[in-house]
Design an enzyme around this catalytic site. Structure first.
Site, mmCIF file in Angstrom:
data_model
loop_
_atom_site.group_PDB
_atom_site.id
_atom_site.type_symbol
_atom_site.label_atom_id
_atom_site.label_comp_id
_atom_site.label_asym_id
_atom_site.label_seq_id
_atom_site.Cartn_x
_atom_site.Cartn_y
_atom_site.Cartn_z
ATOM 1 N N ASP A 184 13.352 3.987 25.490
ATOM 2 C CA ASP A 184 12.253 3.068 25.787
ATOM 3 C C ASP A 184 11.022 3.323 24.935
ATOM 4 O O ASP A 184 10.049 3.931 25.382
ATOM 5 C CB ASP A 184 11.905 3.142 27.271
ATOM 6 C CG ASP A 184 13.071 2.691 28.124
ATOM 7 O OD1 ASP A 184 14.017 2.071 27.577
ATOM 8 O OD2 ASP A 184 13.050 2.964 29.340
ATOM 9 N N GLU A 230 20.767 10.761 31.643
ATOM 10 C CA GLU A 230 20.143 12.085 31.340
ATOM 11 C C GLU A 230 20.572 13.156 32.350
ATOM 12 O O GLU A 230 20.627 14.314 31.947
ATOM 13 C CB GLU A 230 18.621 11.937 31.309
ATOM 14 C CG GLU A 230 18.121 11.110 30.142
ATOM 15 C CD GLU A 230 18.476 9.626 30.252
ATOM 16 O OE1 GLU A 230 18.511 9.120 31.390
ATOM 17 O OE2 GLU A 230 18.745 9.006 29.216
ATOM 18 N N ASP A 238 23.453 3.821 30.032
ATOM 19 C CA ASP A 238 22.021 4.093 30.205
ATOM 20 C C ASP A 238 21.842 5.104 31.344
ATOM 21 O O ASP A 238 22.802 5.420 32.058
ATOM 22 C CB ASP A 238 21.343 2.755 30.548
ATOM 23 C CG ASP A 238 19.817 2.838 30.601
ATOM 24 O OD1 ASP A 238 19.240 3.749 29.986
ATOM 25 O OD2 ASP A 238 19.210 1.960 31.258
HETATM 26 O O1 MIG Z 1 14.804 2.297 34.254
HETATM 27 O O2 MIG Z 1 18.465 -1.293 32.538
HETATM 28 O O3 MIG Z 1 16.309 2.356 28.350
HETATM 29 O O4 MIG Z 1 17.007 -0.254 27.637
HETATM 30 O O5 MIG Z 1 16.674 -2.241 29.595
HETATM 31 C C1 MIG Z 1 15.011 1.379 33.228
HETATM 32 C C2 MIG Z 1 17.103 -1.509 32.384
HETATM 33 C C3 MIG Z 1 16.474 1.226 32.982
HETATM 34 C C4 MIG Z 1 16.251 1.729 30.647
HETATM 35 C C5 MIG Z 1 16.810 1.443 29.287
HETATM 36 C C6 MIG Z 1 16.476 0.033 28.910
HETATM 37 C C7 MIG Z 1 17.046 -0.915 29.926
HETATM 38 C C8 MIG Z 1 16.505 -0.591 31.325
HETATM 39 N N1 MIG Z 1 16.795 0.820 31.641
#
Ligand code: MIG
Length: 766
Positions: free
Chosen positions: A483, A412, A409
């Protein structure tokens, strides 16, 4: 008459020179031609690995006012002004340079407003800033009858015509609607139909870039980039399917996944803060008789969000035992890993990275710090081999615990204190470069490092899920669309979004079922599991603090309907797995827009509320609240209603009933489909039997079987069955035999089961 450029040929590269430009055409295959102009950028492609050039015959012909470069499938014309025009083998224009000059829309925008638009993330003016000296643009004719698909995870509708987009990976929590120009991924490929003629156009340049598909002016579309080389691939083929096959020949295909990864996956941000919460979810899944394979652990399982650590105390001091015990009962754990490493002297990962100089730095040479979940954090420089190796090795911390997959995650990369400045030093294939160049491939490199690390550590087919990606990431990772929200427009979005990801090479994709942010309702949850039931990655995930949306969260009838669809999903897993086996060879996605299968039918060129699974299943979900009937368009052929076996002629719209518990589905007549046994998870022991359902009285089907786990299939350890039904006559042949065959195969023909038994002496089904 203006003078034609001079040219030289070197093998399959033709270099055109005039006084101010040098443009190269490289013949990669008869159907793929690269157009490039060196503008001072260096470094190899991230999307394309290895040499894709195959020996191809071509001719160069000089005409009075242009050259013609011709292969068996494409003709490229180059004129005195170095316009590049591509035609198919019949002379139909595919991609031709626009001769006029751009006439930008007057947006009447003042500086204040510009800033607002930028902050909202709706637009990245940088990518179409013609005052920037490194800026370049490619402007092509847009025909009145032209559709443009692809571009990966962008929002909006299937056909991108009339919209503009940016490639600059971003994590924007606001609801992603059709006016968003960018999301988490940069997948700069267009798959087009110009007056019905298919083409592909792939701009392989990771810098911030912009696409305008006739929004500025309906007579042209353009691509522009803030820097980098001009570097694009013209892709031809007889059909849209050929275009996708050629594009994935270039950038790679999703390898065969482990079979259990196609099972149902339950997640929510917050579960993993304690073993008890995870166990409660597992127990409920069993208690409510819901088949599933995976529970995801979000960031809460770590110690203070430090990657490659585990908060042991919250797991009775022994998370490894917990994970191993779960595995023994058929439940796999997938754990999240973010790129940001907590700045915390004494924490081994931070210390190792500092000691070995693995983190990105500012131009003055100080390790760059921004904030993410653990607070102050530093960022691995994934453009270096050594850093990828180190990172991949760290994944072993999780795989040694028994963790079966890794979810990447925030890559980016996202950061809480503003975006990482453009001039921060990131490596590009081990050479110092900048964030400006490496931003869009950061997630790609992280996913690759993770894939390689997991493969080395486990020798299983790695299950990696990533949020950020670039073209080619499909070779290493599954993706999800980030998200989304629990809102109807996002249920609607999943169809065009997953279809466009699919034809952009990313077949293994999914959305957070029932939405990540905002609050689900029973009806939304129900319609979402129905609509998504064939999405290759099938995961219900939500944000902490939102209304619970587990299958049982709303009681009945939601629970029973949800269960019915999960059971249906498992019945179809053998079909989905077969499609993956085919996809790994031809690049064609599982979940696909109707236009991919029926491109000659203008009716299907922008259908946003129906999709197909392979060639056989047409799905028409309900994606509006309170709707219990809908119109379904059936393309050419004969179609059989999955639920009541009623037969329909194609090329017509029909009205179907769809009460809350029904997903309208039609099977193409003449199809044979494998039908898995009723199971509560995907077992690691081979299935002893298999069933095939025949829709109609004739057809043939290839079915694939292997151990569903590792790479032995690459050494021949698989079976390829050919099931044949000819006017009611059933036969099954093992056309490739490299794995323990099914003992029995049952073929259901108009509700009459025909059962065949494997005779190990004759090696035939009798
Ligand atoms: O800033 O890890 O897209 O699936 O649950 C949020 C917490 C960070 C974004 C991900 C989401 C995840 C969440 N993350």
């Amino acid at each position: 008459m203006p003078k034609l450029p001079t040219y030289q040929t070197d093998h399959q590269t033709i270099t055109f020179n005039n006084s101010n430009r040098q443009i190269q055409l490289t013949i990669i295959t008869p159907e793929i031609i690269r157009v490039s102009e060196n503008r001072g950028d260096h470094g190899a492609s991230y999307a394309i690995e290895g040499d894709k050039e195959t020996t191809t015959t071509y001719t160069v012909k000089q005409q009075p006012d242009h050259y013609e470069i011709t292969t068996a499938a494409l003709t490229i014309k180059v004129d005195a002004a170095m316009h590049i025009d591509a035609y198919d083998a019949h002379g139909n224009p595919l991609v031709t340079d626009y001769r006029g000059s751009r006439t930008p829309l007057d947006r009447g925008i003042d500086e204040e407003h510009k800033k607002f638009v930028q902050e909202e993330g709706h637009n990245v003016p940088g990518a179409d800033d013609q005052n920037n000296p490194d800026y370049f643009q490619v402007v092509k004719d847009l025909a009145p009858d032209e559709q443009i698909y692809g571009l990966g995870d962008k929002t909006g509708y299937l056909n991108k015509r009339g919209y503009e987009y940016d490639d600059w990976n971003t994590d924007n929590p606001a609801p992603h609607l059709e006016n968003f120009t960018r999301l988490y991924k940069s997948i700069p490929v267009m798959i087009g139909l110009k007056a019905g003629h298919p083409y592909g156009l792939f701009f392989d340049n990771p810098y911030r870039s912009h696409f305008d598909f006739g929004k500025e002016n309906p007579n042209y579309y353009f691509y522009s980039a803030e820097a980098g080389n001009l570097n694009y691939y013209l892709i031809g083929g007889k059909t849209l399917k050929d275009i996708v096959t050629n594009y994935t020949y270039l950038t790679g295909r999703t390898p065969l996944p482990q079979k259990w990864t196609l099972g149902y996956q339950q997640s929510r941000w917050g579960y993993s803060a304690s073993q008890k919460m995870v166990q409660d979810i597992v127990d409920s899944m069993h208690k409510y008789d819901l088949p599933f394979d995976v529970i995801h652990l979000d960031i809460d399982y770590m110690r203070g969000y430090r990657v490659f650590t585990w908060n042991d105390e919250a797991y009775q001091g022994n998370p490894k035992k917990f994970v191993t015990d779960l595995k023994a009962t058929g439940t796999k754990i997938v754990a999240i890993i973010d790129p940001g490493v907590k700045k915390d002297p004494g924490y081994n990962i931070y210390d190792q990275g500092i000691k070995n100089d693995y983190f990105v730095k500012d131009p003055a040479g100080n390790v760059y710090v921004n904030q993410v979940w653990p607070g102050n954090a530093v960022f691995p420089d994934f453009g270096r081999q050594a850093v990828q190796k180190w990172w991949g090795k760290n994944d072993q911390f999780l795989t040694d615990m028994g963790v079966a997959g890794i979810w990447n995650d925030m890559n980016e990369p996202a950061s809480f204190q503003g975006e990482i400045p453009q001039d921060i030093v990131f490596s590009d294939h081990d050479q110092p470069s900048t964030h400006k160049k490496m931003h869009n491939v950061y997630g790609h490199n992280m996913a690759k490092a993770t894939y390689d690390g997991v493969k080395r550590a486990t020798d299983r087919r790695p299950f990696v899920i990533t949020r950020a990606a670039y073209s080619g990431t499909q070779k290493y990772s599954t993706v999800w669309t980030g998200d989304n929200h629990s809102i109807w427009p996002h249920l609607q979005l999943l169809i065009p979004q997953l279809c466009n990801l699919g034809i952009s090479g990313f077949t293994f994709a999914g959305t957070d079922i029932a939405g990540f942010g905002s609050d689900a309702t029973p009806e939304l949850l129900t319609r979402w599991i129905e609509a998504a039931i064939f999405s290759p990655l099938l995961r219900n995930h939500s944000a902490m603090g939102t209304r619970a949306q587990e299958p049982w969260a709303f009681g009945e009838p939601t629970l029973s309907i949800y269960r019915k669809f999960l059971k249906l999903r498992y019945r179809f897993i053998p079909y989905l797995y077969d499609l993956f086996a085919k996809e790994s060879k031809n690049g064609l996605p599982l979940m696909r827009p109707l236009v991919l299968n029926y491109e000659d039918d203008p009716r299907v060129r922008n259908i946003n509320d129906q999709y197909m699974v392979g060639d056989a299943i047409l799905v028409a979900p309900i994606v509006q609240p309170s709707q219990t009937k809908r119109l379904v368009y059936l393309p050419a052929g004969k179609w059989i209603d999955f639920w009541n076996h009623r037969e329909y002629e194609g090329k017509q719209d029909i009205v179907v009933d769809a009460p809350l518990d029904k997903l309208p589905m039609f099977i193409k007549k003449g199809t044979i489909l494998p039908w898995g046994a009723e199971v509560d998870h995907i077992s690691e022991t081979p299935d002893p039997t298999m069933t095939f359902n025949v829709y109609g009285d004739s057809g043939s089907y290839h079915h694939y079987q292997d151990n569903g786990l590792d790479f032995k299939y690459q050494h021949g350890e698989f079976n390829d069955y050919l099931v044949n039904v000819d006017h009611g006559q059933v036969s099954v042949e093992v056309v490739h035999h490299g794995f323990q065959p099914y003992r029995k195969i049952t073929v259901n023909l108009n509700n009459q089961p025909v059962t065949l038994t494997y005779n190990s002496t004759t090696e035939h089904y009798e």
